[in-house]
Design an enzyme around this catalytic site. Structure first.
Site, short mmCIF file in Angstrom:
data_model
loop_
_atom_site.label_atom_id
_atom_site.label_comp_id
_atom_site.label_asym_id
_atom_site.label_seq_id
_atom_site.Cartn_x
_atom_site.Cartn_y
_atom_site.Cartn_z
N ARG A 223 4.24 17.70 -25.76
CA ARG A 223 5.69 17.58 -25.57
C ARG A 223 6.43 18.82 -26.04
NH1 ARG A 223 6.15 11.72 -28.39
NH2 ARG A 223 4.73 12.83 -29.79
N GLU B 27 1.22 21.89 -42.52
CA GLU B 27 0.83 21.05 -41.37
C GLU B 27 -0.69 20.97 -41.26
OE1 GLU B 27 4.58 21.66 -38.30
OE2 GLU B 27 2.66 22.64 -37.86
N ASP C 60 -3.99 -12.55 -15.07
CA ASP C 60 -5.29 -12.16 -15.60
C ASP C 60 -5.47 -12.69 -17.02
OD1 ASP C 60 -7.77 -10.41 -15.55
OD2 ASP C 60 -6.70 -9.50 -17.21
N GLY D 129 -15.07 -12.47 -10.97
CA GLY D 129 -15.29 -13.53 -11.96
C GLY D 129 -14.97 -14.91 -11.45
N ASN E 9 -22.49 -12.58 -6.72
CA ASN E 9 -23.58 -13.29 -7.39
C ASN E 9 -23.29 -14.77 -7.51
OD1 ASN E 9 -25.61 -11.19 -8.37
ND2 ASN E 9 -23.69 -10.29 -9.05
N THR F 242 -19.53 -16.01 -7.21
CA THR F 242 -18.21 -16.36 -6.68
C THR F 242 -18.35 -17.03 -5.33
OG1 THR F 242 -17.14 -14.55 -7.85
CG2 THR F 242 -15.99 -15.43 -5.94
N HIS G 239 -14.18 -1.21 -14.87
CA HIS G 239 -15.01 -1.29 -16.07
C HIS G 239 -14.34 -0.59 -17.23
CE1 HIS G 239 -18.70 -1.68 -13.20
NE2 HIS G 239 -18.09 -2.83 -13.40
N LEU H 242 -26.31 16.25 -11.10
CA LEU H 242 -27.50 15.49 -10.66
C LEU H 242 -28.19 16.19 -9.50
CD1 LEU H 242 -26.01 11.89 -10.92
CD2 LEU H 242 -28.08 12.66 -12.09
N LYS H 243 -27.39 16.66 -8.57
CA LYS H 243 -27.98 17.34 -7.42
C LYS H 243 -28.67 18.63 -7.85
CE LYS H 243 -26.90 18.65 -2.67
NZ LYS H 243 -25.85 18.67 -1.62
#
Length: 1100
Positions: free
Chosen positions: A63, A115, A254, A306, A343, A345, A751, A770-771
């Site tokens: 800031r 400080e 929720d 869920g 799975n 629901t 997640h 990864l590649k």
């Protein structure tokens, strides 16, 4: 649920309460657009006397550098400065938003050398404390400059560690004060479940400590532990994205639901809207939209998962549709209704909610030229897709519907015009096909034999071409062999019958000799047994109240699957870790506080136990064992060939996406060897590498698939292992969350761990690394299946994988409940009802929602009209019902029913027993004359019998006229209850012919004896017949039927029940003892002479 940033003012308020006297308390005045300066000054008098600092409190970094701090001013200067800032637009990088929230604090005069900088943040195994002796806006690269102290999980911060590590560059004079402060700060950090806490600058001047600027994140999952400490807690949106009321509404839904409902609005004017099931799937759909060029038009991010109910899904869909249809777009709107293979629901139930919302917004969807693209699978998905296709025939907008035969994200490329829309997508086998020996099982892709790679207890060994390395070891320290074999036995924590039955069905189709579930633990009931199916026969599984008992009696069990709630999962898992026989624990619950999870991880490592989860569906080892609901319904298990091992092992964070990976592997390879979803929370019990190293060392695994995600650094451990040669099997990898770079403000994905805190943690950086390390990385998730197939085909071509002929698994009958859900069978119901329905989201009385009953103020009379008569009777009729209940409520303690109730109450019996005792006295002689009076008077009136003739006939037949006569009241002393009701009926009823007839009968009977009046029973009986017959709601036959079946007596029974309960409560309140009837009120007439008893009286 995740670590959420909080307002600076709130963070300082918390520290004020818990730092005590180690720092000067913060004084903060919050300023918003509706500020009243005079009121603010009254609440904070120091505003008028001290120098001030003003700054925005909206999660804005740096800031000072942005010119958003005004220091050393007075209140008038603060007002002037805020007049150019408050409520005004401001650009910060790519984000543009309004400055709406500021704080004013006292200005603390100090020098630069006073400080300091301090920051505490949490990670998997420790809390890191960064400290630098130079703080302020010019601190620069803190990670490079600051000293760091690691405090391992479960250990305390010590004075010695602070002085020897953190304060090495601090003058000795400040050591004692700073040490006390840091000790208190760290304790507050842990106790309040902070996950990040930065103070810059921290000022030490005049022997005192002041907290100037603060940034903090707190673990929202810990609310149930810290609510009293936190007080009211609100979480501000990132700068540039104002919180909308619709987002707040979904957040509230929720919070009240066991399901997960998330909504973030990115661009309210955007063209592309999503309604995606599953945390992982929601990120992948957003990725694909952005990868295909749709980022500028992506309107929202969100997910539902869920197993939300139909009503919850309806509310969620309605909210999104309301936002989507507020504005039109020249090219029309696109709605993506997507998701992986669920799975557990019920897809049909959630789709019914979405269909309701779509019908409700039909006109708006037409006006906005919306096109809808649907792809979903999972339990009962066929019914869900069917109702969605049927909707397309009547909705007036195009709906394109696909199932598991279509790659999950293909609908995105169709919607964006990158791929043709197939006219007739090839359907997969339906749910019912698993009843047939070959139904829905045999596919053309080659597969492994049924029993390869499932030898029990095989010790871990490296594949022939493995190369050792120095990469990170498994965190479970010793449990590096197979987690599951075909003889694995498990204990289930929680009463999860559906999940247990699914595990047993899986065992059966895998040709296991014995069930994998040996016991259940449920501490809320006593020990008992639960019935389940093992193939065609029934078996009993013991349920224990005590975990110790379950473990002692089933020592062969080495896996515990915990369905404990987020509030009890920690304690139950810690208890489980005390039993050495358990080698693997799966924790299904999502939202366990991160500090608790880290304690679990630490203890599990010490014990050598592998934890899968929290926040997971579990994992599966085809042919051996599956955790809970992993793999979904049996039809999906067969379609994905999970009943026997393949050659591909995968690891994922997302439980929902694990099922999608099963499908991708089945369509493109010979199937899955093992798959684990480690869980979506920030600190899963085991990591990617724990499982990948097992896969590398298992010779039956020929290729590895990794589905990583944005946030964290776990993927880099595998990258290092690949570079070192520790992992040399083919790896197909993709990290989801590539869309994050497209957003101008931070978005928390489904997640808790899916949030990048550094450039290296972004999905793009991971995929690139990864590649470079040699992994096969597709250009997007849309191409994952294609890359998997290419790698698999090359392994087949090289002879590394040798396809085996498919073998059909044993058949398993479908459960009756599920077969009925799918509409495959029908069965006559044991009961029928037409008055009430509690099955939906809202209770219905005769088809009327309970909310409408209250909105219309129908009252108890209205409720009775619905439940007893299945009609909405006129207002005067419902009022009359209520009056009848009022006048029949009680008639004193002397009447037989009240007397019995009182005697029973004084005998110490309970309410229900006492009420029943009183009610059992109701009959023709007491209170039960309403129906009989109605019948007698109605029959006489309908037969055209004049009143005198009716009276004479009853006398000749020796019958009493029911409803005539009273013990106390008479023509000269009228019963005021009857008077009141009679006046009301005469004034409000359309007609009263039967009442008029009864009054004429009363004139005749009272002329003979003054107490032969029309009593309250008789009046209500005849008046109610008039009401039913003349209100216009019933035919004469229907009115007569209600009399015949006893509806009128119900009024007396219901009314008098109120009085009986009153007498019961009265006796209990008065503490009356056992009643014994006095002798002097009993006439004893005993046989006293021999003549009365016979000649042998003396021998009796």
């Amino acid at each position: 649920m995740s670590a959420k940033a909080i307002y600076e003012a709130k963070g300082k308020e918390l520290l004020n309460k818990f730092l005590k006297d180690t720092a000067v308390g913060n004084r903060v005045a919050t300023v918003t657009e509706d500020v009243t300066w005079s009121t603010l000054a009254q609440e904070h008098p120091w505003l008028l006397t001290e120098k001030l600092v003003v700054k925005p409190d909206q999660l804005i970094k740096r800031r000072g550098k942005l010119g958003l701090i005004k220091a050393g001013t007075d209140l008038e200067g603060a007002k002037e400065w805020l007049s150019h800032k408050l409520g005004k637009d401001f650009q910060i990088g790519a984000a543009r938003g309004k400055l709406r929230n500021f704080v004013i604090e006292p200005f603390i005069t100090h020098t630069q050398d006073e400080e300091f900088y301090v920051c505490i943040y949490s990670h998997r195994h420790a809390d890191s404390i960064l400290f630098h002796h130079e703080g302020g806006v010019d601190i620069g690269d803190v990670d490079a400059k600051a000293v760091k102290l690691e405090v391992p999980v479960g250990e305390d911060l010590t004075t010695e560690a602070i002085t020897s590590t953190l304060l090495v560059n601090v003058p000795a004079a400040a050591h004692s004060v700073l040490t006390a402060f840091l000790l208190a700060l760290y304790e507050a950090y842990k106790d309040l479940h902070f996950t990040y806490l930065e103070i810059n600058p921290l000022v030490f001047t005049g022997g005192k400590i002041y907290i100037l600027d603060l940034a903090a994140k707190i673990d929202q999952c810990a609310e149930y532990l810290c609510k009293a400490k936190w007080g009211e807690m609100s979480f501000p949106p990132p700068f540039g994205r104002d919180a909308l009321p619709e987002e707040a509404y979904i957040a509230d839904l929720d919070a009240k639901s066991g399901a997960s409902l998330k909504l973030t609005i990115l661009n309210k004017k955007g063209r592309i809207w999503t309604m995606v099931a599953g945390g992982g799937a929601s990120v992948i759909f957003a990725d694909t939209i952005c990868d295909l060029g749709g980022a500028p038009e992506l309107a929202n991010y969100g997910e539902y998962s869920g197993a939300p109910s139909e009503q919850q899904t309806y509310e969620y869909a309605k909210t999104i549709l309301g936002l989507m249809t507020q504005e039109t777009h020249p090219d029309g709107k696109i709605l993506i209704v997507g998701g992986g293979i669920a799975n557990f629901t019920n897809v049909a139930a959630t789709f019914k909610g979405i269909v309701r919302a779509l019908r409700e917004f039909q006109q708006q969807l037409i006006e906005t030229k919306t096109s809808i693209y649907v792809r979903r699978a999972g339990p009962n998905y066929q019914e869900g897709l069917r109702i969605m296709r049927e909707l397309g025939n009547t909705l007036g907008v195009s709906i394109h519907v696909f199932g598991p035969e279509t790659h999950m994200t293909s609908i995105v490329s169709m919607a964006l015009g990158k791929r043709e829309i197939p006219d007739n997508p090839k359907p997969m086998q339906t749910t019912a096909n698993f009843l047939l020996p070959t139904g829905g099982v045999v596919q053309q892709s080659p597969s492994s034999s049924r029993r390869s790679s499932v030898v029990e207890g095989r010790s871990p060994s490296k594949s022939s071409d493995s190369v050792g390395g120095t990469t990170q070891k498994s965190t479970t320290q010793g449990n590096t062999g197979p987690l599951f074999t075909y003889k694995t036995k498990s204990i289930i924590w929680g009463m999860q019958q559906r999940a247990v039955q699914g595990m047993l069905d899986f065992d059966y189709v895998c040709s296991r000799k014995e069930p994998s579930v040996v016991a259940m633990i449920y501490p809320f009931t006593g020990d008992h047994k639960q019935k389940f199916y093992w193939g065609h026969k029934e078996i009993l599984v013991p349920v224990y109240k005590s975990m110790a008992d379950a473990m002692a009696k089933h020592k062969e069990a080495d896996v515990l699957v915990s369905f404990a709630s987020l509030r009890s999962a920690y304690e139950s898992t810690m208890e489980t870790l005390n039993f050495p026989q358990i080698r693997t624990i799966a924790i299904i619950a999502e939202g366990i506080p991160e500090n608790l999870t880290r304690n679990l991880v630490k203890k599990a490592i010490e014990k050598g136990v592998s934890i899968i989860g929290p926040a997971t569906v579990g994992g599966v080892k085809p042919g051996c064992f599956k955790i809970g609901n992993t793999g979904g319904m049996l039809d999906n298990i067969l379609a994905s060939k999970l009943y026997r091992p393949g050659s591909v092992a995968y690891v994922s964070r997302s439980g929902g996406m694990s099922n999608e990976l099963n499908n991708i592997m089945a369509l493109n390879t010979n199937g899955v060897y093992e798959g684990v979803a480690i869980g979506g929370d920030r600190y899963p019990g085991t990591t990617f590498m724990d499982h990948i190293l097992r896969y590398q060392d298992d010779p039956e695994v020929k290729m590895i698939v990794l589905l990583g995600e944005v946030g964290g650094t776990e993927e880099y451990h595998m990258i290092n292992a690949m570079k070192e040669g520790r992992i040399n099997k083919p790896v197909v990898a993709w990290c989801i969350g590539t869309c994050a770079k497209m957003f101008t403000s931070e978005v928390q994905f489904g997640h808790a761990g899916a949030c990048a805190n550094a450039e290296s943690e972004t999905a793009d950086a991971k995929n690139k690394a990864l590649k470079a390390a040699g992994a096969f990385v597709p250009r997007s998730f849309d191409e994952l299946g294609t890359v998997v197939k290419e790698v698999y085909d090359s392994l087949v071509e090289d002879g590394i994988i040798i396809p085996q002929p498919e073998q059909a698994p044993p058949t398993v009958p479908m459960d009756f409940t599920w077969a009925r859900e799918l509409g495959l069978i029908r069965k006559p119901a044991s009961f029928m009802t037409s008055i009430c329905d509690e099955r939906g989201q809202e209770l219905l009385y005769a088809g009327i929602p309970i909310t409408d009953i209250f909105k219309e103020d129908m009252g108890i009379g209205g409720v009775l009209s619905l439940l007893w008569f299945q009609r909405r009777l006129p207002k005067y009729a419902t009022k009359f019902i209520e009056m009848c209940l009022m006048v029949t409520a009680d008639h004193g303690p002397a009447v037989s029913g009240a007397h019995n109730t009182i005697v029973c109450a004084r005998a110490g019996k309970d309410l229900v027993s006492c009420l029943a005792s009183g009610l059992l006295t109701i009959g023709d002689r007491f209170g039960g004359a309403l129906d009989a009076a109605a019948k007698q008077f109605s029959d006489a009136h309908l037969s055209k019998m004049i009143p005198m003739e009716f009276v004479n006939t009853m006398r000749k037949e020796g019958k009493l006229i029911m409803g005539i006569g009273h013990r106390v009241k008479s023509i000269n002393n009228p019963d005021m209850r009857v008077v009141i009701l009679k006046d009301y009926a005469k004034k409000n009823f359309p007609a009263t012919p039967l009442l008029d007839y009864a009054i004429e009968v009363e004139k005749i009977t009272t002329s003979k004896k003054p107490n032969l009046i029309l009593n309250v029973d008789g009046f209500i009986g005849v008046a109610f017949v008039d009401l039913l017959t003349n209100c216009g709601c019933f035919t004469s036959e229907e009115a007569r039927e209600f009399v015949d079946i006893g509806a009128l007596n119900g009024l007396f029974v219901l009314g008098r029940s109120m009085g009986f309960i009153g007498h019961f409560l009265d006796q209990k309140r008065l503490k009356q003892g056992l009643y014994r009837h006095p002798w002097d009120d009993i006439s004893y007439i005993m046989p006293e002479t021999m003549g009365l008893m016979g000649d042998r009286t003396d021998h009796v």
